[in-house]
Design a protein around this motif. Structure first.
Motif, PDB file in Angstrom:
ATOM      1  N   ARG A  56     -15.671 -17.396 -42.666  1.00  0.00           N
ATOM      2  CA  ARG A  56     -15.878 -18.841 -42.512  1.00  0.00           C
ATOM      3  C   ARG A  56     -16.470 -19.170 -41.141  1.00  0.00           C
ATOM      4  O   ARG A  56     -17.310 -20.067 -41.021  1.00  0.00           O
ATOM      5  CB  ARG A  56     -14.557 -19.581 -42.718  1.00  0.00           C
ATOM      6  CG  ARG A  56     -14.049 -19.498 -44.147  1.00  0.00           C
ATOM      7  CD  ARG A  56     -12.851 -20.391 -44.384  1.00  0.00           C
ATOM      8  NE  ARG A  56     -12.372 -20.293 -45.758  1.00  0.00           N
ATOM      9  CZ  ARG A  56     -11.626 -21.210 -46.364  1.00  0.00           C
ATOM     10  NH1 ARG A  56     -11.256 -22.301 -45.700  1.00  0.00           N
ATOM     11  NH2 ARG A  56     -11.233 -21.046 -47.615  1.00  0.00           N
ATOM     12  N   ILE A  57     -16.025 -18.464 -40.118  1.00  0.00           N
ATOM     13  CA  ILE A  57     -16.577 -18.673 -38.776  1.00  0.00           C
ATOM     14  C   ILE A  57     -18.059 -18.339 -38.752  1.00  0.00           C
ATOM     15  O   ILE A  57     -18.887 -19.078 -38.188  1.00  0.00           O
ATOM     16  CB  ILE A  57     -15.796 -17.833 -37.744  1.00  0.00           C
ATOM     17  CG1 ILE A  57     -14.421 -18.458 -37.496  1.00  0.00           C
ATOM     18  CG2 ILE A  57     -16.570 -17.702 -36.437  1.00  0.00           C
ATOM     19  CD1 ILE A  57     -13.479 -17.585 -36.685  1.00  0.00           C
ATOM     20  N   GLN A  58     -18.415 -17.231 -39.388  1.00  0.00           N
ATOM     21  CA  GLN A  58     -19.821 -16.847 -39.432  1.00  0.00           C
ATOM     22  C   GLN A  58     -20.653 -17.883 -40.199  1.00  0.00           C
ATOM     23  O   GLN A  58     -21.774 -18.216 -39.790  1.00  0.00           O
ATOM     24  CB  GLN A  58     -19.959 -15.462 -40.073  1.00  0.00           C
ATOM     25  CG  GLN A  58     -19.411 -14.341 -39.188  1.00  0.00           C
ATOM     26  CD  GLN A  58     -19.387 -12.993 -39.889  1.00  0.00           C
ATOM     27  OE1 GLN A  58     -19.244 -12.915 -41.115  1.00  0.00           O
ATOM     28  NE2 GLN A  58     -19.508 -11.927 -39.126  1.00  0.00           N
ATOM     29  N   ASP A  59     -20.119 -18.392 -41.286  1.00  0.00           N
ATOM     30  CA  ASP A  59     -20.828 -19.424 -42.060  1.00  0.00           C
ATOM     31  C   ASP A  59     -21.011 -20.700 -41.234  1.00  0.00           C
ATOM     32  O   ASP A  59     -22.079 -21.336 -41.281  1.00  0.00           O
ATOM     33  CB  ASP A  59     -20.055 -19.746 -43.343  1.00  0.00           C
ATOM     34  CG  ASP A  59     -20.104 -18.623 -44.369  1.00  0.00           C
ATOM     35  OD1 ASP A  59     -20.960 -17.730 -44.232  1.00  0.00           O
ATOM     36  OD2 ASP A  59     -19.271 -18.628 -45.304  1.00  0.00           O
ATOM     37  N   ASP A  60     -19.971 -21.071 -40.485  1.00  0.00           N
ATOM     38  CA  ASP A  60     -20.067 -22.265 -39.648  1.00  0.00           C
ATOM     39  C   ASP A  60     -21.151 -22.103 -38.586  1.00  0.00           C
ATOM     40  O   ASP A  60     -21.928 -23.031 -38.318  1.00  0.00           O
ATOM     41  CB  ASP A  60     -18.725 -22.555 -38.970  1.00  0.00           C
ATOM     42  CG  ASP A  60     -17.673 -23.072 -39.952  1.00  0.00           C
ATOM     43  OD1 ASP A  60     -18.029 -23.357 -41.111  1.00  0.00           O
ATOM     44  OD2 ASP A  60     -16.497 -23.171 -39.553  1.00  0.00           O
TER      45      ASP A  60
END
Length: 538
Positions: free
Chosen positions: A225-229
């Motif tokens: 999720r951090i990478q997607d953000d």
């Protein structure tokens, strides 16, 4: 001027002569107080000495050189000297010119949020600052690598595991409370429901195996999720580093041994302490707790030993405002280990608050009361978020004006800058150079046709762009670049509103088109460095 001073009997290096750019254009393009500094040595009044100095200064560059006030020397550049820099800009593709050569390798570590929750607006500011700084250093010819460091060990990960399991049990219909110190946000609910859907009540019993499993599931999901953000912001890290790697490969124990060998530690109250105070920190600090667990400091020291061993000349770390004590302790530890003084560089950035219609929203990640990076970017767009996050000095608190950021008008500084670029694109569409994308055919243009106040001001401003990029990088301050860009856009809009670019005078039209192309090239480069688009139409 150095040559003239030598003729008058003064032995000075160029670096010893104080020359500044006056804030008021009435005092010239450059000014010097050298006559005031040397008057006593010459046994003359400062005004007399200044008069002697300017008598022998070559006038090929200057329209005039005057003496003002008690003895200041003011220099006014000739237009043909100013336009040489514009010619150079138009003849090339990169407004920064030649930035090659052997330069340092820099690793920039930023964000590095614990993978225990979604990235918030606070993380967003640091993400943008780090990414822009990386762009600045790359543009200046440095070898740059960006890295995200995951703290995937320790108490916070244990809390994440227990919280996720509680949410899983709730998904099974059980009345299980989230731990008092757990993460209250709803972001773990979806993950827990997926686990329950896939595995049923297989993990109903809480034990070491269940704890390890939920920790791993939570970790991998939050990292994704951090990478997607970050993708939403246009940020791609060159590498991702996990704290667990340092423990698994024995690097933490190794650095502890190195500190002990250098007489940098001692035992007290069952804990192992770093002798930080004797290396400049406010007081000594615990490295290993009495229960045998390392504090956050110890693996971070090992991490920076790893950075040094990877061959970087400098390691820049962006940290939040609550990390100053940690920075002091890190510097003390690295001195103990014999690190070069300039290796560990830190930029402390202050907190972010959102304001809308005068009301400020307070945020807490642990309590689940925060605005996520994702929601901010999805609502405002990448360009606006990146621009606003980089606009203020990193060490200053940032109050993000949501109401202003939502405006799609010239009141919004992002659109104000982009619109200057768009206006120039529109002018070229109507000219004979509609297909021109890069260097302007400056050999076809008489830049001597430029002479209006706003034209000269634009030329001077364009000439300062490479210097401003260097200042922004050296000061770790993208806000310098934004202030420069807004000023450049302001001067251009004034010029555009006052004068026609395409006129009946072909020579003047070409000269003004050349000036517009210079502004466009610099604006595009500036916006690209900020990670903001430079649209042809709006």
């Amino acid at each position: 001027m150095a040559q003239r001073l030598e003729e008058l009997g003064f032995e000075l290096d160029r670096d010893d002569i104080d020359v500044e750019e006056p804030s008021n254009d009435d005092f010239g393009d450059f000014a010097s107080n050298v006559a005031l500094e040397l008057a006593a040595e010459a046994d003359l009044s400062p005004r007399e000495l200044a008069g002697n100095i300017i008598e022998g200064i070559d006038d090929d560059i200057f329209t005039r050189v005057t003496v003002a006030g008690p003895g200041f020397i003011n220099f006014y550049l000739k237009l043909n000297f100013l336009t040489e820099s514009l010619s150079g800009l138009l003849s090339g593709v990169d407004p920064l010119g030649n930035t090659g050569g052997d330069k340092e390798s820099i690793q920039i570590e930023f964000v590095s949020s614990n993978p225990t929750g979604p990235l918030t607006v606070g993380h967003c500011r640091q993400a943008v600052l780090g990414d822009v700084l990386a762009s600045l250093y790359r543009a200046l010819g440095y070898e740059v690598e960006t890295e995200y460091y995951f703290n995937d060990e320790g108490r916070q990960m244990d809390i994440l595991s227990r919280t996720l399991w509680a949410r899983y049990m709730q998904a099974l219909g059980e009345s299980v409370e989230v731990p008092e110190d757990g993460y209250k946000g709803d972001y773990l609910v979806d993950i827990a429901e997926d686990i329950a859907s896939e595995h049923g009540d297989e993990y109903r019993s809480w034990n070491d195996e269940t704890a390890g499993l939920f920790k791993q599931i939570g970790l991998e999901e939050m990292i994704e999720r951090i990478q997607d953000d970050l993708d939403l912001l246009g940020i791609k890290f060159d590498s991702w580093f996990r704290e667990s790697k340092l423990h698994e490969e024995g690097e933490v124990e190794k650095v502890l041994s190195s500190l002990e060998e250098r007489n940098g530690t001692y035992e007290e109250d069952g804990a192992l302490w770093l002798k930080a105070e004797e290396e400049g920190a406010p007081k000594d600090v615990v490295l290993v707790k009495s229960n045998g667990d390392p504090t956050y400091l110890l693996p971070d020291i090992a991490y920076h030993v790893d950075k040094l061993e990877r061959g970087y000349d400098r390691a820049l770390v962006l940290l939040g405002a609550d990390h100053q004590r940690h920075v002091d302790n890190m510097r003390a530890a690295l001195r103990k280990l014999g690190f070069p003084d300039d290796f560990y560089q830190v930029l402390i950035n202050q907190f972010v608050s959102l304001s809308n219609e005068g009301k400020v929203k307070r945020m807490s990640t642990r309590a689940g009361e925060f605005v996520t990076l994702k929601s901010l970017v999805e609502d405002l767009g990448k360009d606006v978020v990146r621009y606003f996050m980089a606009a203020r000095k990193p060490e200053s608190h940032l109050e993000f004006d949501y109401e202003l950021a939502k405006k799609e008008s010239m009141d919004n500084p992002v659109y104000y800058l982009q619109y200057a670029h768009t206006r120039i694109a529109s002018i070229f569409e109507k000219s004979e150079y509609a297909d021109l994308k890069e260097s302007f055919p400056v050999q076809e243009v008489d830049l001597g046709e430029l002479g209006e106040e706003e034209e000269v001001e634009l030329i001077k401003k364009l000439d300062k762009f490479p210097e401003m990029v260097e200042i922004s990088a050296a000061d770790y301050g993208p806000h310098h670049l934004i202030s420069y860009g807004e000023n450049l856009a302001s001067i251009f809009h004034q010029f555009y509103n006052k004068y026609k670019v395409l006129t009946d005078d072909e020579e003047k039209s070409r000269a003004r088109l050349a000036l517009c192309k210079g502004v466009q090239l610099v604006l595009k480069k500036l916006l690209n460095l900020l990670g903001v688009s430079a649209p042809e139409r709006m």
